[in-house]
Design a protein around this motif. Structure first.
Motif, PDB file in Angstrom:
ATOM      1  N   UNK A  34      -0.617  -2.221   2.328  1.00  0.00           N
ATOM      2  CA  UNK A  34      -1.719  -0.719   3.458  1.00  0.00           C
ATOM      3  C   UNK A  34      -0.510  -0.290   3.741  1.00  0.00           C
ATOM      4  N   UNK A  35       0.318  -1.025   4.553  1.00  0.00           N
ATOM      5  CA  UNK A  35       1.712   0.533   5.178  1.00  0.00           C
ATOM      6  C   UNK A  35       2.673   0.154   4.205  1.00  0.00           C
ATOM      7  N   UNK A  36       2.787   0.304   3.081  1.00  0.00           N
ATOM      8  CA  UNK A  36       3.677   0.976   2.250  1.00  0.00           C
ATOM      9  C   UNK A  36       2.913   1.946   1.257  1.00  0.00           C
ATOM     10  N   UNK A  37       1.641   1.393   1.148  1.00  0.00           N
ATOM     11  CA  UNK A  37       0.798   3.023   0.482  1.00  0.00           C
ATOM     12  C   UNK A  37       0.829   4.274   1.857  1.00  0.00           C
ATOM     13  N   UNK A  38       0.616   4.092   3.618  1.00  0.00           N
ATOM     14  CA  UNK A  38       0.407   4.575   4.273  1.00  0.00           C
ATOM     15  C   UNK A  38       2.023   5.459   4.813  1.00  0.00           C
ATOM     16  N   UNK A  39       2.869   4.438   4.329  1.00  0.00           N
ATOM     17  CA  UNK A  39       4.142   5.281   4.321  1.00  0.00           C
ATOM     18  C   UNK A  39       4.851   6.302   3.489  1.00  0.00           C
ATOM     19  N   UNK A  40       3.624   5.763   2.019  1.00  0.00           N
ATOM     20  CA  UNK A  40       3.980   6.971   1.000  1.00  0.00           C
ATOM     21  C   UNK A  40       2.830   8.206   0.924  1.00  0.00           C
ATOM     22  N   UNK A  41       1.704   7.907   1.281  1.00  0.00           N
ATOM     23  CA  UNK A  41       0.884   9.042   1.512  1.00  0.00           C
ATOM     24  C   UNK A  41       1.768  10.147   3.219  1.00  0.00           C
ATOM     25  N   UNK A  42       2.336   9.341   3.930  1.00  0.00           N
ATOM     26  CA  UNK A  42       2.974  10.480   4.902  1.00  0.00           C
ATOM     27  C   UNK A  42       4.245  10.576   4.426  1.00  0.00           C
ATOM     28  N   UNK A  43       5.542  10.405   3.454  1.00  0.00           N
ATOM     29  CA  UNK A  43       6.193  10.681   3.077  1.00  0.00           C
ATOM     30  C   UNK A  43       6.354  11.688   2.135  1.00  0.00           C
ATOM     31  N   UNK A  44       4.931  11.895   1.452  1.00  0.00           N
ATOM     32  CA  UNK A  44       4.894  13.572   0.725  1.00  0.00           C
ATOM     33  C   UNK A  44       4.612  14.367   1.619  1.00  0.00           C
ATOM     34  N   UNK A  45       3.530  13.981   2.177  1.00  0.00           N
ATOM     35  CA  UNK A  45       3.847  15.062   3.302  1.00  0.00           C
ATOM     36  C   UNK A  45       4.621  16.142   4.463  1.00  0.00           C
TER      37      UNK A  45
END
Length: 66
Positions: A34-45
């Motif tokens: 979950x942390x890795x996915x959330x981090x990737x999501x915010x990195x995209x923006x």
């Protein structure tokens, strides 16, 4: 290799590691995924990621830089 590609490669490795740890060690390791996915999501923006800072310090360049 660019910073962006290194971040995606590292994130993919961490997701696979998290799935293995969830399966064999404890179901609570799913929170790492979950942390890795959330981090990737915010990195995209935002283009900010703690791993990107480390890769940049290691000498990798951002995409499009000479």
């Amino acid at each position: 290799m660019t910073v962006e590609r290194a971040v995606f490669a590292f994130a993919g490795f961490m997701v696979l590691l998290s799935v293995a740890l969830t399966h064999w060690i404890s179901p609570y390791f799913v929170w790492l995924t979950v942390f890795v996915g959330a981090n990737l999501f915010q990195f995209a923006f935002t283009k900010f990621c703690p791993a990107a800072l480390i890769f940049r310090a290691m000498g990798l360049k951002h995409a499009g830089q000479p």
